[in-house]
Scaffold this motif. Sequence first.
Motif, PDB file in Angstrom:
ATOM      1  N   GLN A  51       0.819  -1.214   0.000  1.00  0.00           N
ATOM      2  CA  GLN A  51       0.000   0.000   0.000  1.00  0.00           C
ATOM      3  C   GLN A  51       0.855   1.267   0.000  1.00  0.00           C
ATOM      4  O   GLN A  51       0.342   2.354  -0.255  1.00  0.00           O
ATOM      5  N   CYS A  89     -10.966   0.587   3.362  1.00  0.00           N
ATOM      6  CA  CYS A  89      -9.553   0.343   3.087  1.00  0.00           C
ATOM      7  C   CYS A  89      -8.895   1.671   2.736  1.00  0.00           C
ATOM      8  O   CYS A  89      -9.459   2.445   1.960  1.00  0.00           O
ATOM      9  N   LEU A  90      -7.714   1.910   3.279  1.00  0.00           N
ATOM     10  CA  LEU A  90      -7.019   3.174   3.008  1.00  0.00           C
ATOM     11  C   LEU A  90      -6.657   3.311   1.536  1.00  0.00           C
ATOM     12  O   LEU A  90      -6.412   4.409   1.056  1.00  0.00           O
ATOM     13  N   HIS A 133      -7.737  -9.056   6.353  1.00  0.00           N
ATOM     14  CA  HIS A 133      -7.679  -7.934   5.400  1.00  0.00           C
ATOM     15  C   HIS A 133      -6.226  -7.661   4.976  1.00  0.00           C
ATOM     16  O   HIS A 133      -5.932  -7.523   3.794  1.00  0.00           O
ATOM     17  N   HIS A 137      -4.035  -8.195   1.375  1.00  0.00           N
ATOM     18  CA  HIS A 137      -3.234  -7.174   0.684  1.00  0.00           C
ATOM     19  C   HIS A 137      -1.921  -7.741   0.152  1.00  0.00           C
ATOM     20  O   HIS A 137      -1.555  -7.484  -0.992  1.00  0.00           O
TER      21      HIS A 137
HETATM   22 ZN    ZN Z   1      -6.763  -2.262   3.042  1.00  0.00          ZN
END
Ligand code: ZN
Length: 165
Positions: A51, A89-90, A133, A137
Motif C-alpha cells: 500500500q 480500506c485506506l 484484510h 493485501h
Molecule cells: Zn486495506
Amino acid sequence: MAVLPIRKFPDPVLREKTLPVEKIDDELHKLIKNMADTMYAAPGVGLAANQVGILKSVVVVDIDEGLMVFLNPEITWYGNETEEGEEGCLSVYPQEIQVMIPRSTKIRFKAKNEKGEPVEFEAEGLLARALQHEVDHIHGILILDRTSPEERRRALKDLAGKTLV
Ligand code: ZN
C-alpha cells in the motif's frame, strides 16, 4: 518520522504479491516505522507494505491495542463460522466507501515479529478481520474482490463519482 503516500485503487502495485522478508536490517526497521506513522496519520487500523509501494511481506496493525508488526504473515487455519462486517480500506479511496465482507470469525495466524522471532496465535473478532484484510493485501487481494457483485458495483460507482469531482 515519515508519512508515506498511500497507493490508491486502481494502482497496479496493489495487485502485486509481496516477497518474503529475509533480512532484518535498518532499512526494514525504517520501513516499519514509516508504515506505522502512515497508518496512524491516516488514520487506519492496518497497513500492508504494498500500500506504500514496497513489495515486502510486512504488515502493521493497531486495533486500539497497541502497534503490532508482522513479517511474512500467513493464516494457517480458518474457523468454519463466518460473519459479514463493514470494511473500508485506506487504498480504496475515499474511506467512507465501506463494503460488507464475510470473514472467518476465528483464525490461526503465524508470522515473525520485527525482531524475526516466530509468533503464532489464534485471533477472533476485529483482530481476526484486520489480519485477514492485511494478509489479503500482501497477496494482491482487495476488499472489492471479497464483496458481493452488488456491493462491488455500488462501491465502484461511488468511487467513479468521487474521482470525477
Ligand atoms: Zn486495506
